[in-house]
Motif scaffolding. Sequence first.
Motif: not given
Lengths: 298, 298
Positions: B273-288
């Motif tokens: 399955v795909p893994i979402v690995l967002t970082s603190r530097a990412d914007s909320e929009e980018s995480k969405l």
Amino acid sequence: MISNFDELIRLAKSKGKKRIAIAAADDEAVLIACKMAMDQGLIIPILIGNQNKIKKICAHIGMDISQFEIIPQDDPVACSRIAVRYIKEGKADLLMKGLVSTAPLLQAVLNKDSGIRKNPLLSHIALFQTSYYHKIIGVTDAAMNIAPCLEDKISIIKNAIEVFQKIGILKPKIAILCPIESVNEKIESTLHAAILSTMYKRGQIMNCVIDGPLALDNAISKEAAFHKGIQSDVSGEVDLLVTSDLNSGNVLYKSLIFMGGAKAAAVIVGASVPIVLTSRADSEESKLHSIALATILS
Amino acid sequence: MISNFDELIRLAKSKGKKRIAIAAADDEAVLIACKMAMDQGLIIPILIGNQNKIKKICAHIGMDISQFEIIPQDDPVACSRIAVRYIKEGKADLLMKGLVSTAPLLQAVLNKDSGIRKNPLLSHIALFQTSYYHKIIGVTDAAMNIAPCLEDKISIIKNAIEVFQKIGILKPKIAILCPIESVNEKIESTLHAAILSTMYKRGQIMNCVIDGPLALDNAISKEAAFHKGIQSDVSGEVDLLVTSDLNSGNVLYKSLIFMGGAKAAAVIVGASVPIVLTSRADSEESKLHSIALATILS
């Protein structure tokens, strides 16, 4: 200290006209850039190349050939040698590449007897004006050194410090760019960064402030660094980004221009005079800015 | 086929709600992203982590905890193992990193017995929407593989092709990014590029068009390629940029976002399955956007 390219041009004008030796000048793009720099009062060209072609192009673009010297020479390699000799003999103040490959031009520059090498290494430095940063920001090395070792990076940094001092930034803030902000034993760029920033702290690299490893976001933004728990005198005020190698330097250079709308000025430094090595991909404005930067550095 | 991130969200919505297992979900930034994705009707969260903290954060950000499952577990490493077990047992469709380091999460993913590895290599792929290009453009690998060898690059490319096929681009055009457009024996990335494009021509890498070595400017612009005398089916229509290593991938990723105003969606692929690995530097929009991309790929 300059904060944009209008000020770069103004500073260049204040230095008076510089004599620019152009190797294999029989190229329309090069002569257009040359004419723009003449119109701004920045340079007196010395055109070395195929005389007939030069005259033809000059007529075509409306460049008055009575204003400068043409040295007839059809062989581009010989043109390079003549241009370098002009520098060595004090008859020209800076060097520009025309319709000749980079390799023979640099061979002439680096020749042990007849060349004009000054520092241990030649390196490429580009300055950018971008709407995403509040001041001019430099990138080195995007075009010359393929995989610089630690010693090479010290030379690259020292070359760059000379450039910043000439544009009025006496102690440039330098970020050693890495993919992450901490040392990872498997990522050589982070090892180099750690060593270089320690060398700065021990006074082994002077006239600058160095920090690294820093990733691009925390190099250009104090907030981004803060979010990662990094306290850095460089973050958010960086003047120069030192990339880990040619792959990363070149992609950053091109991304800033072609996917970030930045304006660029670039030169090769480390010889006794700056060398303008514009490429066909550069805009005319970028070529003018590169010549202006070179006149300031010469 | 999607051409911007609004279409990405629409495509994600059309796939129905996916169950997302979040390892160490007791993190405000992660839960805000999670709430946004819930509000868009994209996901049903399974929150694994410190129950008190999760409840407190949910109350604070107005997230109704009656809508989803919370699995109490204070140890982040154990959270990672539980999340992976949920995937393996078919109780969740995708995986997201919360307040746990990347290393233990990936260890759980890659564990030979209890893990969920599918392809030879895990890799990071990011999609960008930028005003400097006419369609979505991908970059791989900006965050995972440090110095991929040729074999690794083949795996990275195959992982990426799966991603493009799921967003409706059945034969993505792929540029192997290099600092120059020709082969230089001293620049390994150009050797890899030459080999990969030949493997494509011989049918050894299918369901794509590969060209390289290409520099960034001639990958994204047919005119730039033309000026260099390059005829390429990829130039100007490239869907995916394969960077030479982590140094160049990461600097390109960050340059596009922080010095080019691009929007990003990124996931780790190669597991079941795909893994979402967002970082603190990412914007909320980018995480969405990253969660939306992951739901499409799952």
